[in-house]
Enzyme design. Structure first.
Site, PDB file in Angstrom:
ATOM      1  N   GLU A   1       0.857  -1.207   0.000  1.00  0.00           N
ATOM      2  CA  GLU A   1       0.000   0.000   0.000  1.00  0.00           C
ATOM      3  C   GLU A   1       0.891   1.256   0.000  1.00  0.00           C
ATOM      4  O   GLU A   1       1.939   1.267   0.661  1.00  0.00           O
ATOM      5  CB  GLU A   1      -0.832  -0.010   1.291  1.00  0.00           C
ATOM      6  CG  GLU A   1      -1.658   1.241   1.542  1.00  0.00           C
ATOM      7  CD  GLU A   1      -2.278   1.280   2.951  1.00  0.00           C
ATOM      8  OE1 GLU A   1      -1.641   0.794   3.921  1.00  0.00           O
ATOM      9  OE2 GLU A   1      -3.397   1.803   3.071  1.00  0.00           O
TER      10      GLU A   1
ATOM     11  N   CYS B   1      -4.857  -3.014   2.840  1.00  0.00           N
ATOM     12  CA  CYS B   1      -4.589  -2.907   4.279  1.00  0.00           C
ATOM     13  C   CYS B   1      -5.797  -3.201   5.157  1.00  0.00           C
ATOM     14  O   CYS B   1      -6.184  -4.339   5.315  1.00  0.00           O
ATOM     15  CB  CYS B   1      -3.967  -1.552   4.608  1.00  0.00           C
ATOM     16  SG  CYS B   1      -3.221  -1.566   6.262  1.00  0.00           S
TER      17      CYS B   1
ATOM     18  N   ASN C   1       0.259  -0.890   5.417  1.00  0.00           N
ATOM     19  CA  ASN C   1       1.146  -0.114   6.302  1.00  0.00           C
ATOM     20  C   ASN C   1       0.500  -0.228   7.676  1.00  0.00           C
ATOM     21  O   ASN C   1      -0.437   0.512   7.991  1.00  0.00           O
ATOM     22  CB  ASN C   1       1.178   1.373   5.920  1.00  0.00           C
ATOM     23  CG  ASN C   1       1.985   1.679   4.674  1.00  0.00           C
ATOM     24  OD1 ASN C   1       3.105   2.170   4.750  1.00  0.00           O
ATOM     25  ND2 ASN C   1       1.396   1.410   3.512  1.00  0.00           N
TER      26      ASN C   1
HETATM   27  N1  CDV Z   1      -3.061   1.490   6.613  1.00  0.00           N
HETATM   28  C1  CDV Z   1      -4.009   0.869   7.348  1.00  0.00           C
HETATM   29  O1  CDV Z   1      -5.114   0.660   6.886  1.00  0.00           O
HETATM   30  N2  CDV Z   1      -3.651   0.503   8.617  1.00  0.00           N
HETATM   31  C2  CDV Z   1      -4.567  -0.109   9.534  1.00  0.00           C
HETATM   32  C3  CDV Z   1      -4.213   0.273  10.949  1.00  0.00           C
HETATM   33  C4  CDV Z   1      -4.571   1.662  11.255  1.00  0.00           C
HETATM   34  C5  CDV Z   1      -4.878  -0.619  11.958  1.00  0.00           C
HETATM   35  C6  CDV Z   1      -4.580  -1.623   9.418  1.00  0.00           C
HETATM   36  O2  CDV Z   1      -5.683  -2.179   9.413  1.00  0.00           O
HETATM   37  O3  CDV Z   1      -3.529  -2.238   9.376  1.00  0.00           O
END
Ligand code: CDV
Length: 306
Positions: free
Chosen positions: A46, A168, A193
């Site tokens: 990402e 993510c 991330n």
């Molecule tokens: N980049 C993300 O979406 N990170 C989220 C964090 C904030 C929990 C994740 O689900 O990994």
């Protein structure tokens, strides 16, 4: 193609001061080693081109827009597409997208092995918050800088294999996987991330964070009888640690390759898409076993109601 040599190209940290050119050079090096190992598809994380900028609170929109790509490929990213085409490698990577209409999305794209973009996904489940939150140890401002994706969870025929993407936080939601599963998806690609600590619970550290990520991906793969590739941007970005733990998962939910560093690291696995068939025609034969008359709440209700 029914059998793909897949590379998950985990990336180490990208500092705020790193140029896009320097990052693309690292991605090209990963692509070259993927070619040496016979890869036909490489998945990057990402927001692969920049630091994870949503951790920084910004009020000036021109400062925000610095982190976004106005075209794909653009001048800086074109070498990626050219190198991938030379190697005959399909690629997928994430970036911040600024459309000609001025809309902002957290996006990933997929190419075929000829370097042509054949799929685009815009992140649906945006975590975090809109305003500066002084209660948190650090900020997570995706809800401030992006709007929720408007493309749904589409799947794309890539030379005979049905592929889908999510990004993510999407991996934690069973709905993400099932919507692609209902299209017969055979490979789900995602980048992430994920901070190594929970900004709202300092006690929740790396071990639990890695476990929840792996649990989400392995269960999504198993319950939809699909291959899955989950790729981290990892390491310490300007004092903010991101976890690694990139994995390639088979349609039985087993991890077949796992990164062990928090740096630029390529892991690979040979993935036979026909292995999805057993699960899709037996225990997860949706047409025979699903009971949609009991699933209404999934789409008619957002939060908890009794
Ligand atoms: N980049 C993300 O979406 N990170 C989220 C964090 C904030 C929990 C994740 O689900 O990994």
């Amino acid at each position: 193609m029914r059998e793909w040599m897949i590379g998950a190209a985990q990336m180490g940290p990208i500092q705020k001061s790193d140029s896009r050119e320097a990052v693309v050079a690292r991605m090209l090096a990963l692509l070259d080693s993927a070619a040496e190992q016979g890869c036909e598809l490489v998945v990057f994380p990402e927001l692969a081109l920049t630091t994870f900028f949503p951790r920084w609170y910004m009020e000036d929109q021109s400062e925000v827009d610095y982190w976004f790509e106005r075209e794909m490929p653009g001048a800086t990213t074109r070498p990626l597409f050219e190198r991938a085409r030379e190697h005959g490698i399909a690629i997928s990577f994430g970036y911040a997208e600024l459309t000609p209409e001025g809309r902002h999305f957290n996006t990933s794209i997929l190419t075929n092995r000829r370097g042509e973009i054949i799929g685009k996904y815009r992140k649906v489940h945006l975590p975090g918050h809109v305003e500066h939150d002084s209660e948190r140890d650090f900020q997570h401002l995706e809800k401030r800088y992006f709007e929720p994706g408007d493309l749904g969870f589409e799947t794309f025929d890539n030379d005979g294999t049905l592929m889908g993407m999510c990004i993510c936080n999407d991996r934690r939601w069973p709905e993400t996987w099932r919507v692609m599963g209902l299209q017969g998806v055979e490979l789900v690609m995602l980048g992430y991330n994920t901070p190594s600590v929970n900004s709202q619970n300092a006690g929740e550290g790396l071990e639990k964070r890695l476990y929840h990520s792996e649990l989400s991906v392995t269960s999504g793969a198993y319950q939809n009888a699909t291959w899955a590739v989950a790729v981290a941007k990892a390491g310490d970005e300007d004092g903010h640690p991101l976890m690694g733990g990139s994995i390639i998962v088979d349609p039985d939910g087993f991890v077949v390759a796992r990164a062990d560093s928090e740096g630029d690291e390529l892991i690979t696995a040979r993935c036979d898409m026909d292995r999805c068939q057993f699960g899709k025609t037996t225990i997860f034969d949706f047409a025979r076993h699903r009971r949609i008359e009991h699933y209404g709440r999934i789409t008619s209700q957002t939060g908890v109601e009794r």
